[in-house]
Design a protein around this motif. Structure first.
Motif, PDB file in Angstrom:
ATOM      1  N   ILE A  34      -3.697  -9.183  -5.441  1.00  0.00           N
ATOM      2  CA  ILE A  34      -3.437  -7.867  -6.025  1.00  0.00           C
ATOM      3  C   ILE A  34      -4.068  -7.826  -7.409  1.00  0.00           C
ATOM      4  O   ILE A  34      -3.862  -8.730  -8.219  1.00  0.00           O
ATOM      5  CB  ILE A  34      -1.916  -7.645  -6.168  1.00  0.00           C
ATOM      6  N   THR A  35      -4.864  -6.787  -7.651  1.00  0.00           N
ATOM      7  CA  THR A  35      -5.438  -6.638  -8.984  1.00  0.00           C
ATOM      8  C   THR A  35      -4.622  -5.617  -9.768  1.00  0.00           C
ATOM      9  O   THR A  35      -4.416  -4.494  -9.312  1.00  0.00           O
ATOM     10  CB  THR A  35      -6.900  -6.180  -8.906  1.00  0.00           C
ATOM     11  N   LEU A  36      -4.145  -6.048 -10.953  1.00  0.00           N
ATOM     12  CA  LEU A  36      -3.339  -5.172 -11.808  1.00  0.00           C
ATOM     13  C   LEU A  36      -4.158  -4.814 -13.039  1.00  0.00           C
ATOM     14  O   LEU A  36      -4.951  -5.628 -13.530  1.00  0.00           O
ATOM     15  CB  LEU A  36      -2.059  -5.902 -12.245  1.00  0.00           C
ATOM     16  N   SER A  37      -3.964  -3.600 -13.553  1.00  0.00           N
ATOM     17  CA  SER A  37      -4.772  -3.214 -14.721  1.00  0.00           C
ATOM     18  C   SER A  37      -4.159  -3.730 -16.022  1.00  0.00           C
ATOM     19  O   SER A  37      -4.736  -3.560 -17.081  1.00  0.00           O
ATOM     20  CB  SER A  37      -4.924  -1.697 -14.771  1.00  0.00           C
ATOM     21  N   ASN A  41       5.494   2.318  -9.211  1.00  0.00           N
ATOM     22  CA  ASN A  41       4.904   2.597 -10.518  1.00  0.00           C
ATOM     23  C   ASN A  41       4.193   1.361 -11.093  1.00  0.00           C
ATOM     24  O   ASN A  41       4.256   1.090 -12.278  1.00  0.00           O
ATOM     25  CB  ASN A  41       5.990   3.090 -11.473  1.00  0.00           C
ATOM     26  N   TRP A  42       3.561   0.594 -10.198  1.00  0.00           N
ATOM     27  CA  TRP A  42       2.859  -0.593 -10.666  1.00  0.00           C
ATOM     28  C   TRP A  42       1.400  -0.263 -10.966  1.00  0.00           C
ATOM     29  O   TRP A  42       0.792   0.527 -10.228  1.00  0.00           O
ATOM     30  CB  TRP A  42       2.917  -1.683  -9.579  1.00  0.00           C
ATOM     31  N   PRO A  43       0.827  -0.875 -11.973  1.00  0.00           N
ATOM     32  CA  PRO A  43      -0.578  -0.579 -12.313  1.00  0.00           C
ATOM     33  C   PRO A  43      -1.546  -1.296 -11.379  1.00  0.00           C
ATOM     34  O   PRO A  43      -2.442  -2.001 -11.830  1.00  0.00           O
ATOM     35  CB  PRO A  43      -0.684  -1.076 -13.752  1.00  0.00           C
ATOM     36  N   ILE A  44      -1.374  -1.084 -10.055  1.00  0.00           N
ATOM     37  CA  ILE A  44      -2.232  -1.785  -9.090  1.00  0.00           C
ATOM     38  C   ILE A  44      -3.561  -1.045  -8.955  1.00  0.00           C
ATOM     39  O   ILE A  44      -3.583   0.158  -8.744  1.00  0.00           O
ATOM     40  CB  ILE A  44      -1.541  -1.868  -7.722  1.00  0.00           C
ATOM     41  N   THR A  45      -4.677  -1.758  -9.081  1.00  0.00           N
ATOM     42  CA  THR A  45      -5.975  -1.104  -8.885  1.00  0.00           C
ATOM     43  C   THR A  45      -6.612  -1.534  -7.569  1.00  0.00           C
ATOM     44  O   THR A  45      -7.518  -0.874  -7.086  1.00  0.00           O
ATOM     45  CB  THR A  45      -6.949  -1.430 -10.036  1.00  0.00           C
ATOM     46  N   SER A  61       4.305  -8.407 -11.702  1.00  0.00           N
ATOM     47  CA  SER A  61       4.163  -9.342 -10.591  1.00  0.00           C
ATOM     48  C   SER A  61       5.522  -9.785 -10.086  1.00  0.00           C
ATOM     49  O   SER A  61       5.744  -9.914  -8.882  1.00  0.00           O
ATOM     50  CB  SER A  61       3.356 -10.558 -11.028  1.00  0.00           C
ATOM     51  N   GLU A  62       6.470  -9.994 -11.017  1.00  0.00           N
ATOM     52  CA  GLU A  62       7.814 -10.393 -10.601  1.00  0.00           C
ATOM     53  C   GLU A  62       8.494  -9.284  -9.809  1.00  0.00           C
ATOM     54  O   GLU A  62       9.153  -9.534  -8.793  1.00  0.00           O
ATOM     55  CB  GLU A  62       8.658 -10.786 -11.820  1.00  0.00           C
ATOM     56  N   ASN A  63       8.315  -8.032 -10.251  1.00  0.00           N
ATOM     57  CA  ASN A  63       8.889  -6.905  -9.515  1.00  0.00           C
ATOM     58  C   ASN A  63       8.312  -6.820  -8.109  1.00  0.00           C
ATOM     59  O   ASN A  63       9.026  -6.571  -7.135  1.00  0.00           O
ATOM     60  CB  ASN A  63       8.633  -5.599 -10.255  1.00  0.00           C
ATOM     61  N   ASP A 103       0.837  -1.196   0.000  1.00  0.00           N
ATOM     62  CA  ASP A 103       0.000   0.000   0.000  1.00  0.00           C
ATOM     63  C   ASP A 103       0.873   1.248   0.000  1.00  0.00           C
ATOM     64  O   ASP A 103       0.568   2.248  -0.642  1.00  0.00           O
ATOM     65  CB  ASP A 103      -0.919  -0.002   1.241  1.00  0.00           C
ATOM     66  N   ASN A 104       1.971   1.167   0.731  1.00  0.00           N
ATOM     67  CA  ASN A 104       2.855   2.316   0.809  1.00  0.00           C
ATOM     68  C   ASN A 104       3.742   2.462  -0.416  1.00  0.00           C
ATOM     69  O   ASN A 104       4.157   3.552  -0.758  1.00  0.00           O
ATOM     70  CB  ASN A 104       3.741   2.205   2.053  1.00  0.00           C
ATOM     71  N   LYS A 105       4.035   1.334  -1.062  1.00  0.00           N
ATOM     72  CA  LYS A 105       5.014   1.390  -2.148  1.00  0.00           C
ATOM     73  C   LYS A 105       4.372   1.442  -3.543  1.00  0.00           C
ATOM     74  O   LYS A 105       5.089   1.553  -4.532  1.00  0.00           O
ATOM     75  CB  LYS A 105       5.931   0.152  -2.068  1.00  0.00           C
ATOM     76  N   ARG A 106       3.050   1.326  -3.607  1.00  0.00           N
ATOM     77  CA  ARG A 106       2.462   1.137  -4.936  1.00  0.00           C
ATOM     78  C   ARG A 106       2.719   2.311  -5.864  1.00  0.00           C
ATOM     79  O   ARG A 106       2.864   2.134  -7.070  1.00  0.00           O
ATOM     80  CB  ARG A 106       0.966   0.819  -4.853  1.00  0.00           C
ATOM     81  N   VAL A 107       2.792   3.513  -5.309  1.00  0.00           N
ATOM     82  CA  VAL A 107       3.053   4.663  -6.164  1.00  0.00           C
ATOM     83  C   VAL A 107       4.521   4.680  -6.575  1.00  0.00           C
ATOM     84  O   VAL A 107       4.857   4.819  -7.753  1.00  0.00           O
ATOM     85  CB  VAL A 107       2.676   5.970  -5.443  1.00  0.00           C
ATOM     86  N   ALA A 108       5.384   4.475  -5.573  1.00  0.00           N
ATOM     87  CA  ALA A 108       6.823   4.499  -5.844  1.00  0.00           C
ATOM     88  C   ALA A 108       7.199   3.418  -6.862  1.00  0.00           C
ATOM     89  O   ALA A 108       8.018   3.639  -7.752  1.00  0.00           O
ATOM     90  CB  ALA A 108       7.584   4.295  -4.546  1.00  0.00           C
TER      91      ALA A 108
END
Lengths: 635, 320
Positions: free
Chosen positions: A132-135, A117-121, A142-144, A110-115
C-alpha cells in the motif's frame, strides 16, 4: 675597530629606523576598503570538506561554498535548496500466508479506502504481499489499516522488529522521499550538478574510510536510486522523521572525488574545495585566513560582495580590538560587555536567545535523588532569576525544559518553577528530611549533603556551582563543589556514573529528536542519558516523536514531552543564554530577491529566527551599492 | 675530534629514542580524547566514534600505537588527527613565519642587549648603570603577555594602526613599498616585544662579562699605553666578553623554530607556538609527537654545534 662600531651602533640604529618607517607607513595607510567582508573567528577550521567536519568554524566557512538539497528559510521552515520539490510517501507491506488472502485484503481495502479516510494513493499485490502506498509516512495510518484487516478476519504475518526490543508489527513501513533537483546548478569548475552527485555524497558518508561524523543520520536509508539526472528517490527502513533534515547535508562533486581514494582527499580537495554555493574558494593560509571570492554563476545570482575573508584571531581581546579598528566587521560580544555596547549609537546590535541551556543533572541512581519531591524542592530553592542577573548580566531567559524558546515545537505553556525557599523547605519536611543539629537536614541517618561537579575553564558553570551552594545552604542542604578539567570530569565521573550532581549545558540546534539524551535505553557508558532518567511515558513520546511526520502532531508530542520531563525535574533546568553580535552601524545592508521574479527587497541587516547572518550572499556594503535597483526598500 | 663527533651522534640517537618514548606516553596518557566534535555531542553515534578511532589506530594498544607513529614519522606518512594532513607539511608551512619572527627577535635582542650591556659596564656603579639595571630587571620580571597587551592596546586605541597577522587586510596598497613596509611592521612589532626579555638578559650577561674583562691585566696594559677608552672598551674588553655568547650560539638552532605561544596568539601570528598549543588542546597526538621529536633533535644538534664552536674560538678547550 670600525667594524665593531658599525655592528654595535649600526644594527640597533637601522632597526629603530625601520621600525619607525614601518609604523608611519601603517598609520598613514589609506583606508580605502575593498569590497570585502572580513569575519574574525577564534578557532581555525579543520577541513572544508562538509561531510568530514564537526566543528562550527569549519561549518561556517563551508556553508558559503556548498548547498544541500534542503535548507532552512529565515523562519526556520524547511525549503528547497538544490531540490526544487520533494514528496514524502510510504510503502506499507503486509505479508500474507497465501496470494489469495492478499488479494482478498486488497479488495477489502479498495472498498474501504474512502471510508477509512486513509491517504492511500496505490494498492497492489505481489505474490502473497500486499503493498500500500500512502502519501504521508508514519505509523498511525498503517496501524489503523492493520486493525481493519484483523477485524475482517485477515491475519497478516508478523514482521520482525528492526531494533532490539522494538515492537513487533504486522506490517513493514518504508518511508520514501522523492527529490526533484534544480537543473541550472553548476559546480565552481563549470561541471553540471546532477543526481549522481547526491548518490555519491550518500555513499561517501556511509564509507568507513571517510569516517564521516554525519553517518548516523543516514543509517536508516535502505536504498538511494537516481531514476534520472534530476531526480533522487530515497527509501528508508522504517519511519524516522528527523531524516528529512539530514538532507540539508552539503552535496559533494562526484566528478572530482568519485574516482579518488578517500585517503587522498585531504591533499586534493579538503583544503581547496569545489562547491555549488555563492562563494568560491580562493586561498587558505594556515592560522591566518581563508579567502572566498564571489561565484558570479551562482544559481540564485551573483553575490554583491567581491570576497569574504575569515581571519583566525585566537585571542578574544584582540578580536575585539580588531573589530574596533574595523579590521573585522562583526564581533560576538561577551554578556558582560553587552550593556556598554548597547547604548553606543555607533553600533548595530543583534541579540537572540540561543539553542543552548545550562542545567544541573541529578544522578538518579543515587537513592537520595530518586524522590521527585526532593528534586522539586532543590529547584525551588535555587534563585535562577538572580543567577541570570549576576552571571550573564541579564542576557538570557529561565529554562523551562529540554527545548528552548526559539524552537518551533517549544511549549510556552510550561511555566518555570518559582523561586520559593519556604515552599522548598516545607516540601523537604514532607519528604522526611528534617533539620539536624548542625543545620543540615537528615533522613534515617543520612545527611542531605552531596558533591556538585563542574569543569575548569568555564567561568559560567563555576559561578553557577557557587550560587547553588549558597542558595541550598539556606534551606539546610550541604553542597560540596569540586572542579575538574573537562576530560577528567567526563572520563572519571560522567561516563562511569560516579557523581551526585553536575553542572552542564546542552547546545541542540533545531531538531526535536532527543532520544539519545532522555530514552531509558541510552544509559550505557559514553551514552548521553548518564543521569539514568527513566519514565515510560517519556520513552513512548520520544519514540513516537521520531516516527511522526505531521507538523501539528510533532508540536503536540514535543510539547507533551517537554511538560512530562519538566514535571519530573531530572535536571534542575537553569537558563538559556542569549548570544549577541555587533557590527558598525549600517556597515552592511541586504538586497535579496523577493518572492516574485524581478522583485528585489532592500533591508537593513536584521535578526531572524535563523540568525542575523542569514542570507550572507545578499549582504552588501553601502559604498559598493548593487547595480540592480531595489523594488521595495525597508528602512 | 671525529671520534668525538661520532660518539656524540650515536649518543644523540639513543637519547632521541628515549625522548620519543617519554613524550609519546606523556601525550597519550593525558586525559582527554582527540574527537574533533567534542566529547558530549548528542549528534555523534558510538559507531562514528569507533570508526574514527579505527581510522587513526586509537583502538590499538599503546605500544602498538607508538610503533605505528614512529614508523609513519620516519616514512613521512604521519598524519594529523585534526585535518588528516601529513604532520611534516603542517610543521614546514609554519617554518618561514616562525624563523622570520625568531631570527628578527634574536638579532634585536643580541644587538640592543650588547649595546646596553657595554654602556652599563662603562658606567658601572654610577646612577646610569643603576637605572639601566632597574629597567633590565623590570623587563625580565614583567610577564610577557602583560607587556604585549599594554603595547597592543596603546597602539590600537592611540593610533588605530593594524597590528594583527602578517599583513593588513581589506586595504588596497598604493605601491610595493607600502605593502613591503606593512609586512615589515607586522614582523618587527611582535619580534621587538618578543625580544624585550632577551635584550634585558643579554645586557646583563654582557655587563657582567665586560666588568670582569675590564679588571684583567691586559686592560691595565692598554690603559697604560694611553689608548682611548672607546678602543679599550670595544676592541679589547668586548671581544673577550662575547666568547661565552658565541659558545652558546648553538642553542639558537632550536630557538629559531621554537614557538612563542602568547605573542603568537595575541598578534594572531601563524607560528610554531600556536601549532603546538592547539595540538595540545585538540589532543592531536601525531603532531605533538612529531613536534617534540623535531625540537629535541635540534636541541641535541645545537649542543653539539656549541661544543664544536667553543673548541674553535677557545684554544684551551679540547674535545676528547
Amino acid at each position: 675597530m670600525r667594524s665593531i662600531r658599525l655592528f654595535l651602533y649600526g644594527i640597533p640604529a637601522a632597526l629603530i629606523l625601520l621600525l619607525a618607517m614601518a609604523f608611519l607607513n601603517a598609520s598613514f595607510l589609506s583606508v580605502a576598503k575593498k569590497n570585502e567582508m572580513s569575519v574574525g573567528t577564534l578557532g581555525e577550521p579543520s577541513t572544508l570538506n562538509p561531510i568530514q567536519q564537526a566543528d562550527s568554524a569549519s561549518a561556517q566557512v563551508a556553508g558559503l561554498m556548498f548547498n544541500g538539497l534542503l535548507k532552512y528559510n529565515q523562519d526556520l521552515d524547511v525549503v528547497g535548496d538544490l531540490a526544487t520539490a520533494w514528496q514524502l510517501s510510504q510503502e506499507t507491506t503486509f505479508q500474507f500466508g497465501t496470494g489469495e488472502e492478499a488479494a482478498k485484503a486488497r479488495y477489502l481495502l479498495d472498498n474501504k479506502r474512502v471510508a477509512g479516510n486513509w491517504p492511500i494513493t496505490n494498492i497492489q499485490t505481489e505474490g502473497s504481499n500486499l503493498i500500500i502506498t500512502l502519501s504521508q509516512p508514519g505509523l498511525t495510518d498503517s496501524e489503523n489499516i492493520a486493525n481493519t484487516l484483523t477485524e475482517s478476519g485477515l491475519h497478516p504475518l508478523p514482521s520482525p522488529p528492526l531494533d532490539k526490543g522494538g515492537k513487533e508489527r504486522s506490517f513493514k513501513a518504508e518511508p520514501i522521499i522523492h527529490f526533484n533537483l534544480r537543473k541550472d546548478v553548476r559546480w565552481h569548475d563549470g561541471a553540471p550538478f546532477t543526481s549522481a552527485d547526491v548518490a555519491f555524497t550518500y555513499h561517501a558518508i556511509m564509507d568507513e574510510r571517510v569516517a564521516s561524523p554525519s553517518s548516523s543520520d543516514f543509517e536508516l536509508v535502505s536504498s538511494l536510486e537516481t531514476p534520472g539526472p534530476y531526480s533522487v528517490v530515497v527509501r528508508y527502513k522504517k519511519p524516522f522523521s528527523p531524516a528529512l533534515l539530514s538532507w540539508m547535508q552539503s552535496i559533494l562533486p562526484a566528478h572530482l572525488l568519485g574516482k579518488v581514494e578517500p585517503a587522498k582527499w585531504p591533499e586534493i580537495y579538503n583544503r581547496h574545495p569545489v562547491g555549488t554555493g555563492p562563494f568560491k574558494f580562493e586561498r587558505w593560509k594556515t592560522n591566518e585566513f581563508i579567502r572566498l571570492v564571489k561565484n558570479p554563476d551562482y544559481f540564485r545570482g551573483s553575490p554583491w560582495l567581491d570576497s569574504i575573508v575569515f581571519r583566525v584571531l585566537p585571542d578574544p581581546l584582540t578580536l575585539q580590538l580588531a573589530f574596533q579598528t574595523k579590521q573585522v566587521d562583526f564581533w560576538a560580544v561577551e554578556p558582560w560587555a553587552v550593556s556598554s555596547v548597547e547604548k553606543d549609537p555607533r553600533f548595530d546590535l543583534f541579540s537572540s536567545a540561543g539553542g543552548m541551556y545550562n542545567y544541573i543533572g541529578w544522578n538518579l541512581q543515587r537513592p537520595m535523588f530518586q524522590d521527585v519531591r526532593l528534586r522539586k524542592a532543590l529547584a525551588e530553592a535555587v534563585n535562577v532569576p538572580q543567577m541570570i542577573k549576576y552571571i550573564i548580566y541579564g542576557r538570557g531567559v529561565q529554562s523551562t525544559g529540554i527545548f528552548t524558546p526559539k524552537m518551533w515545537f517549544f511549549n510556552p505553556k510550561v511555566r518555570p518553577l518559582p523561586y520559593d525557599p519556604k515552599a522548598a523547605a516545607a516540601l523537604l519536611d514532607e519528604a522526611g528530611w528534617k533539620v539536624g543539629s548542625d543545620g543540615i537536614r537528615v533522613k534515617n541517618g543520612t545527611r542531605l549533603s552531596f558533591t556538585l561537579l563542574a569543569n575548569n575553564g568555564n567561568e559560567i558553570r563555576k559561578d553557577i556551582a557557587t550560587l547553588v551552594q549558597d542558595d541550598l545552604k539556606k534551606i539546610g542542604v550541604e553542597v560540596k563543589v569540586e572542579i575538574y578539567e573537562w576530560s577528567v570530569l567526563l572520563k572519571r565521573f560522567v561516563s562511569k556514573g560516579e557523581f551526585d550532581a553536575i553542572v552542564l549545558g546542552w547546545g541542540l540546534g533545531n531538531g526535536f529528536d532527543q532520544y539519545g539524551i532522555w530514552h531509558s535505553s541510552q544509559t550505557h557508558p559514553e551514552e548521553l542519558n548518564f543521569i539514568h532518567y527513566n519514565n515510560p511515558k517519556a520513552d513512548h513520546l520520544l519514540t513516537d516523536l521520531r516516527q511522526e511526520y505531521n507538523r501539528a502532531e510533532i508540536i503536540r508530542l514535543a510539547g507533551d514531552l517537554q511538560q512530562t520531563i519538566y514535571a519530573d525535574q531530572p535536571y534542575l533546568f537553569l537558563f538559556v543564554p542569549e548570544g549577541t553580535s555587533v557590527m558598525w552601524k549600517s556597515s552592511y545592508r541586504i538586497r535579496r530577491p523577493g518572492p516574485k521574479s524581478g522583485e528585489w527587497i532592500d533591508s537593513p541587516v536584521r535578526m531572524t529566527k535563523a540568525g542575523w547572518d542569514y542570507d550572507m550572499e545578499w549582504f552588501y556594503r553601502p559604498e559598493y551599492a548593487p547595480n540592480i535597483p531595489a523594488t521595495t526598500t525597508i528602512r | 675530534m671525529i671520534s668525538f663527533v661520532i660518539r656524540r651522534l650515536v649518543l644523540s640517537v639513543v637519547l632521541l629514542f628515549i625522548i620519543s618514548i617519554i613524550s609519546f606516553f606523556i601525550v597519550t596518557l593525558t586525559p582527554g580524547s582527540p574527537y574533533p566534535w567534542g566529547e558530549l555531542n548528542p549528534k555523534i553515534s558510538p559507531e562514528v566514534k569507533a570508526n574514527f578511532r579505527k581510522k587513526f589506530h586509537l583502538d590499538r594498544p599503546l605500544h602498538e600505537q607508538y610503533g605505528l607513529i614512529m614508523r609513519d614519522l620516519f616514512s613521512g606518512n604521519l598524519r594529523s588527527i585534526k585535518d588528516d594532513r601529513p604532520v611534516m607539511s603542517r610543521i614546514l608551512e609554519r617554518l618561514p613565519a616562525t624563523v622570520a619572527l625568531n631570527l628578527t627577535s634574536i638579532v634585536i635582542s643580541l644587538s640592543f642587549g650588547t649595546l646596553l650591556g657595554v654602556f652599563a659596564a662603562r658606567y658601572a656603579g654610577t646612577w646610569k648603570d643603576g637605572a639601566g639595571s632597574f629597567i633590565a630587571f623590570l623587563f625580565i620580571a614583567l610577564p610577557g603577555f602583560w607587556i604585549t597587551y599594554v603595547v597592543v592596546v596603546a597602539l590600537v586605541k592611540g593610533f588605530g594602526v593594524p597590528i594583527l597577522g602578517t599583513h593588513s587586510y581589506g586595504i588596497e596598497f598604493p605601491n610595493a613599498l607600502a605593502s613591503g613596509l606593512d609586512t615589515l611592521w607586522h614582523l618587527l612589532l611582535p619580534a621587538t616585544i618578543l625580544a624585550l626579555g632577551g635584550i634585558a638578559s643579554q645586557s646583563r650577561y654582557i655587563r657582567a662579562s665586560m666588568i670582569e674583562s675590564l679588571r684583567e691585566d691586559y686592560i691595565r696594559t692598554a690603559r697604560s699605553k694611553g689608548l682611548y677608552e672607546d678602543v679599550i672598551l670595544l676592541k679589547h674588553a668586548l671581544r673577550n666578553s662575547v666568547r661565552p655568547i658565541i659558545a652558546g650560539i648553538g642553542m639558537v638552532l632550536p630557538a629559531l623554530i621554537g614557538g612563542a605561544v602568547v605573542i603568537e596568539t595575541i598578534f594572531a601570528y601563524p607560528g610554531m607556538g600556536r601549532l603546538g598549543y592547539e595540538a595540545v588542546l585538540e589532543r592531536d597526538y601525531p603532531t605533538l609527537v612529531a613536534l617534540n621529536f623535531v625540537v629535541a633533535a635540534l636541541v641535541l644538534l645545537g649542543n653539539l654545534v656549541s661544543d664544536l664552536l667553543s673548541a674553535a674560538v677557545d684554544p684551551r678547550v679540547r674535545l676528547e
